[in-house]
Each structure stands twice: as C-alpha cells, then as structure tokens.
Design an enzyme around this catalytic site. Structure first.
Site, PDB file in Angstrom:
ATOM      1  N   ALA A  84       0.825  -1.414  -0.316  1.00  0.00           N
ATOM      2  CA  ALA A  84      -0.148  -0.159  -0.242  1.00  0.00           C
ATOM      3  C   ALA A  84       0.644   1.317  -0.230  1.00  0.00           C
ATOM      4  O   ALA A  84       2.165   1.410   0.906  1.00  0.00           O
ATOM      5  CB  ALA A  84      -0.596   0.062   1.260  1.00  0.00           C
ATOM      6  N   GLY A 137       0.202  -4.925   1.122  1.00  0.00           N
ATOM      7  CA  GLY A 137      -0.116  -5.137   0.168  1.00  0.00           C
ATOM      8  C   GLY A 137      -0.210  -5.646  -1.673  1.00  0.00           C
ATOM      9  O   GLY A 137      -1.345  -6.066  -2.111  1.00  0.00           O
ATOM     10  N   GLU A 164      -0.413  -9.148  -0.978  1.00  0.00           N
ATOM     11  CA  GLU A 164      -1.963  -9.643  -0.247  1.00  0.00           C
ATOM     12  C   GLU A 164      -2.926  -9.325  -1.283  1.00  0.00           C
ATOM     13  O   GLU A 164      -3.417 -10.075  -2.021  1.00  0.00           O
ATOM     14  CB  GLU A 164      -2.712  -8.273   0.618  1.00  0.00           C
ATOM     15  N   GLU A 187       4.890  -4.580   6.989  1.00  0.00           N
ATOM     16  CA  GLU A 187       3.639  -3.906   7.902  1.00  0.00           C
ATOM     17  C   GLU A 187       4.449  -3.675   9.606  1.00  0.00           C
ATOM     18  O   GLU A 187       4.489  -2.915  10.206  1.00  0.00           O
ATOM     19  CB  GLU A 187       2.525  -3.937   7.984  1.00  0.00           C
TER      20      GLU A 187
END
Ligand code: CAA
Length: 258
Positions: A66, A109, A112, A132
């Site tokens: 992200a 992300g 993911e 993260e």
C-alpha cells in the site's frame, strides 16, 4: 474506453489484462490504483467475452505494498470513515478466475493483492513479504487471514511477525504460489495459464473457482455439499452436453459459455 492513470488495461482474446503501472513508486497501491484495478476487474467479470483476468506488475515489483506516503498522514477517524482498503474486497467477490504474474517485490498489500488472485505464477526474482510490522502496523488487506489459510500458522506468523521476505522457491514450497519460472517466462506463462482458463466453459470455470474458494470458508461437509450442488447445476447448461458429446465424438468442444 475509461482513462486510467495507474494501470494499463487491455484484452487479448478472452483474457482481460490489468498491468499495474506506477513503476517509479514500485507499483505502490494508492487509492486511485485500488479504484482503477477493481473497476476494471469488475467490468471484465461482467463481460461475456472475457473468461479470465491477468494481473501483471513490472520487472522490479509486482507491488511494494500500500502507498505508505498516502497513508502516513491519515488518522483513525479518516481510516475508519473511508473504511480504507474495503474496495479491495470487491475483487475477491468476482466469479471470474484471476491469474497474477509476480516478479520482484510483492510486499504488504502487493502480497495481499497477489493472494486475491486464484493462481500466482512467480518469476525467480519474486520476493513475498508482509513487512507492515516494520512500519508499526499490521497487514490490512487480508494478509493475516489469507496468508494463514494459504500457508498455515507457522509460516504466516513467521512472515507477519518478523516482516522477512521469502523468495520464489520458498513461496512455492509452502504453497503460496502455483508455479515458479525464470523471470522472462513469468508473464508469458501466466498469460498461457489465463488463456487456457479463458478457453474453458466460463460457467464451469466460475463454478470450479467458487467450489475451491468455498473450502476456505466452510466446513468439509458444507463444502462437499456445495460442490455436489454446483456439479448437479452444471447439467442445466449446454456446455455440459457439448463437453460430453465432444468427448464421445472424439473432437474438441465448442463452448457457448451457457
Ligand atoms: N509506498 C509508497 N512508496 C513506495 C513504496 C510504498 N509501499 N515502496 C516503494 N516506494 C517508493 C519509494 O519511496 C521510492 O520513491 P522515491 O524514489 O520517490 O524515494 C521508490 O518507490 C523506489 O523505492 P526504493 O528507493 O525504496 O527502492 P529500493 O530498491 O531501495 O527498495 C523496497 C525496495 C525494499 C521494496 C523498499 O521500497 C520498501 O521497503 N518499500 C516498502 C515496503 C513495505 O513496507 N510495504 C508495506 C506497505 S504497508 C501495506 O502494504 C499495508 C497493507 O497491509 C495493505
């Protein structure tokens, strides 16, 4: 044709392609990219002429996570009010099979997003991780849940708590990816896989995906019952009659996707 700023969308036969295109930011997944990817995928899902989706990154990164710069100044009220990342869930609701080709970094992300695909083809340079924890947060796009279901507690805890990256070989060994190929083969092989799936009967492929995906959600007994009901329902379709006739007549099937 919709204008995109973070992705390139194209079709190749019955395959809908989404190329992540923020190379300078290693394809960091900002809110615009999320909206563009999900909208393009939803449109492909609804298109009767498309039978699979292929998601591609760049050579250096599938996606490095992200967008940290975009998130850095958020606070709890803004994250909660916008339900940050929720839109990605729409991708996981799609019925069409999704293939991802991963080279380089698939972190946070990015890992993911790759796990939202049904099949991951990894190049040898692929590096998966949920780093993260190093930012003082945890996975937020399903990593703690999908990774654990996919590779089990031991490896998921290892990756989520230490933030370490794993290479393509380990990713294949633990069941995170379907295939590992030399980097230059990653996109072509993923495309071949996507084409192969798109050439099947679309409703059969969709129900096959639904049945396998259900195994993550249900008890064994419920899953087996769902599978049997889906199996029975396929006998309402012309493609079942065509597939079985074609086998008996020793010819290739001509699907009508109905
Ligand atoms: N967000 C925003 N920008 C990012 C980014 C990210 N996740 N990852 C890389 N970039 C940017 C860098 O800031 C840099 O931009 P500038 O040139 O403007 O400085 C550019 O991409 C190139 O990156 P690096 O110079 O860092 O490249 P490198 O080869 O030295 O390192 C890397 C590569 C190890 C992947 C490193 O970029 C990195 O650690 N990135 C962050 C990885 C990460 O922590 N991901 C998790 C994000 S949080 C998340 O994803 C939450 C969730 O669960 C959804």
């Amino acid at each position: 044709m919709t204008e995109h700023t973070t992705i390139v969308v194209s079709t190749e036969g019955r395959v809908g392609k989404i190329q992540l295109d923020r190379p300078k930011a290693l394809n960091a997944l900002n809110q615009t990219l999320m909206e563009e990817v999900v909208s393009a995928a939803v449109a492909f899902d609804a298109d009767p002429d498309i039978g699979s989706i292929l998601i591609l990154g760049s050579d250096k990164a599938f996606a490095a996570g992200a967008d940290i710069k975009e998130m850095a100044h958020q606070d709890y009220p803004s994250m909660y009010a916008s339900d940050w990342f929720r839109r990605w869930e729409d991708l996981t609701e799609l019925r069409i099979p999704i293939v991802a080709a991963v080279k380089g970094y698939a972190l946070g992300g990015g890992c993911e997003l790759a796990m939202m695909a049904d099949i991951i083809v990894a190049g040898e340079s692929a590096k998966f991780g949920q780093p993260e924890i190093n930012l003082g947060v945890i996975p937020g796009m399903g990593g703690s849940q999908r990774l654990t279901r996919s590779v089990g507690k031991a490896k998921a805890m290892d990756m989520v708590l230490t933030g370490r990256h794993i290479g393509a070989e380990e990713a294949e060994r633990i069941g995170l990816v379907s295939r590992v190929v030399p980097d230059e083969q990653a996109n072509p092989v993923a495309e071949e896989v996507a084409e192969l799936i798109a050439a099947k009967s679309k409703p059969a492929a969709q129900m096959a995906k639904e049945a396998v995906a259900a195994s993550f959600e249900t008890t064994l007994q419920q899953g087996i019952r769902l599978e049997r009901r889906l199996f029975h329902s396929l006998f309402a379709l012309a493609d079942q009659a065509e597939g079985m006739s074609a086998f008996a007549e020793k010819r290739g099937p001509e699907w009508t996707h109905r």
